[in-house]
Write an enzyme that holds these catalytic residues in place. Sequence first.
Site, PDB file in Angstrom:
ATOM      1  N   ARG A 179       0.825  -1.299  -0.129  1.00 34.46           N
ATOM      2  CA  ARG A 179      -0.102   0.054   0.031  1.00 34.46           C
ATOM      3  C   ARG A 179       0.955   1.206   0.024  1.00 34.46           C
ATOM      4  NH1 ARG A 179       0.950   2.211   4.685  1.00 34.46           N
ATOM      5  NH2 ARG A 179       1.399   0.851   6.685  1.00 34.46           N
ATOM      6  N   GLY A 193       2.077   4.917   1.611  1.00 39.93           N
ATOM      7  CA  GLY A 193       2.157   5.328   3.003  1.00 39.93           C
ATOM      8  C   GLY A 193       3.468   4.643   3.693  1.00 39.93           C
ATOM      9  N   ALA A 243      -5.682   7.110   9.823  1.00 40.93           N
ATOM     10  CA  ALA A 243      -4.602   7.042   8.706  1.00 40.93           C
ATOM     11  C   ALA A 243      -5.137   6.327   7.603  1.00 40.93           C
ATOM     12  CB  ALA A 243      -3.517   6.002   9.268  1.00 40.93           C
ATOM     13  N   GLY A 249      -3.894   4.377   3.640  1.00 42.65           N
ATOM     14  CA  GLY A 249      -3.183   3.766   2.603  1.00 42.65           C
ATOM     15  C   GLY A 249      -3.705   2.937   1.636  1.00 42.65           C
ATOM     16  N   ALA A 251      -7.586   3.493   8.741  1.00 43.49           N
ATOM     17  CA  ALA A 251      -7.770   2.792  10.280  1.00 43.49           C
ATOM     18  C   ALA A 251      -8.024   3.823  11.087  1.00 43.49           C
ATOM     19  CB  ALA A 251      -6.224   2.455  10.426  1.00 43.49           C
ATOM     20  N   CYS A 303       3.297   6.905  10.179  1.00 41.60           N
ATOM     21  CA  CYS A 303       3.138   7.501   8.861  1.00 41.60           C
ATOM     22  C   CYS A 303       4.502   8.297   8.538  1.00 41.60           C
ATOM     23  CB  CYS A 303       1.855   8.168   8.640  1.00 41.60           C
ATOM     24  SG  CYS A 303       0.591   7.421   9.077  1.00 41.60           S
TER      25      CYS A 303
END
Length: 242
Positions: A70, A72, A141, A143, A156, A172
Amino acid sequence: MPYGPAWDLQRTLKDRLLTARRNRELLPHFVLLVEHLPVYTMGKSGQAQHLLLNADRRVDQGIEYFEIGRGGDITYHGPGQLVVYFLLDLNRFYRDLHRFMRDLEEIVIRTLASWGIAGYRVSGRTGVWVGPAGHEKKICAFGIRCSRWVTMHGLALNINTNLAYFDHIIPCGISDRGVTSFQTELNFRCDLAAVSRVLCSHFAHVFGADMELLDEPDAYDVLESVIDVPDLGNTLQSQPFS
């Protein structure tokens, strides 16, 4: 549930959606709502030094670690956190990844507002933040990965998360801001199932989608009708929506 089986399930669904498109077969999109066991995941743009815990200490504390595809950097998933994976064929919505990320942020901002929490975006920093500007903390967050316009991964959202796990990473890759949760902001524990329902209702509105919320085992009946479901073992504990 552990992170590994969820990742396997995502990849299987992504491949199935791509095959369905090639065969002109109409499948539903899938949104998976999961609560993980403790795990750190490193995105493809992450840096190893952002994990501050050595492997021995991580194993001693029972925290898994995955390097994944992903976008990030590094983040944490664990109990009390709502992780939402979006297996969507964007050909059937719109082909615009920037808009997709902003729409995901929007559904979280609206969900926070339902609990009286003012969430907002910060220019140049993907995510949803709360608190005074300049001292804001990340509460959600993001991603994603997109393969031929089929998406994986997602967001998340910290609800009743033990934030101490973030002390062992630079979340991050951002060292000058902290993290927070529903529980921290409201001073009480929130019901993950209730937050899930509200978030899904905002998703349906923002994306113009009809959604059906399914508990396990009903969800697995649907999954098994379209894919060979990866073996999840005896690791699942369903949390009902009703």
